[in-house]
Write a protein that holds these residues in place. Sequence first.
Motif, short mmCIF file in Angstrom:
data_model
loop_
_atom_site.label_atom_id
_atom_site.label_comp_id
_atom_site.label_asym_id
_atom_site.label_seq_id
_atom_site.Cartn_x
_atom_site.Cartn_y
_atom_site.Cartn_z
N ASN A 59 65.77 13.75 17.36
CA ASN A 59 66.92 13.89 18.25
C ASN A 59 67.23 15.37 18.46
OD1 ASN A 59 68.82 14.69 16.10
ND2 ASN A 59 68.63 12.56 15.44
N TYR A 60 67.96 15.63 19.53
CA TYR A 60 68.25 17.01 19.93
C TYR A 60 69.68 17.09 20.46
CZ TYR A 60 63.15 17.30 19.96
OH TYR A 60 61.82 17.25 19.61
N VAL A 61 70.30 18.22 20.23
CA VAL A 61 71.57 18.48 20.89
C VAL A 61 71.29 18.66 22.38
CG1 VAL A 61 71.47 20.99 20.56
CG2 VAL A 61 73.69 19.82 20.70
N ASP A 62 72.23 18.28 23.20
CA ASP A 62 72.00 18.27 24.65
C ASP A 62 71.55 19.63 25.18
OD1 ASP A 62 74.62 15.90 25.63
OD2 ASP A 62 72.60 15.60 24.85
N SER A 63 72.07 20.69 24.62
CA SER A 63 71.81 22.02 25.15
C SER A 63 70.36 22.48 24.98
CB SER A 63 72.75 23.05 24.52
OG SER A 63 72.56 23.09 23.11
N LYS B 154 67.67 20.02 24.84
CA LYS B 154 66.76 18.96 25.28
C LYS B 154 65.86 19.45 26.40
CE LYS B 154 69.50 14.92 23.98
NZ LYS B 154 70.33 13.79 24.46
N SER C 100 68.51 19.84 15.97
CA SER C 100 67.48 18.82 16.09
C SER C 100 67.22 18.22 14.72
CB SER C 100 66.18 19.44 16.64
OG SER C 100 65.18 18.45 16.80
N ASP D 247 71.04 30.80 22.85
CA ASP D 247 70.31 30.27 21.70
C ASP D 247 70.32 31.25 20.53
OD1 ASP D 247 67.90 29.01 24.04
OD2 ASP D 247 69.45 27.85 22.98
N GLU E 132 76.02 24.38 14.02
CA GLU E 132 75.73 23.32 14.99
C GLU E 132 74.40 22.66 14.66
OE1 GLU E 132 75.34 23.17 19.85
OE2 GLU E 132 74.45 24.87 18.79
#
Length: 123
Positions: A59-63, A65, A49, A90, A46
């Motif tokens: 940018n970051y994955v929503d989980s 942020k 960032s 995580d 996955e």
Amino acid sequence: QLQFVESGGGLVQPGGSLRLSCAASGFTLDYYAIGWFRQVPGKEREGVSCINKNGGSTNYVDSVKGRFTISRDNAKNTVYLQMNSLKPEDTAVYYCASRAAFCSGYQSEYDNWGQGTQVTVSS
């Protein structure tokens, strides 16, 4: 030889923090976007960032942020991932990789994958 070395992983309790480092050797990071990725055994890797070559865009994955922060120090040829408020979900092996100039959502466009560093979040 171009390669990354990730470090900073370990075992941490939920709510704790870690700072991962991605150090480049054999080339300068100045011209590359750097992405952080993670993988749990049995699951697809996955994107977590990414930071563009000049650090002006991230940018970051929503989980993650609001909890993770990516940064870079080109003078040290290193990119960091500050991880706060860590959760058990995580837990994964975290990798960094490079792409020319700008971030992309396609992992196949990244090169120079490191060996990864294990992050385990558990009480």
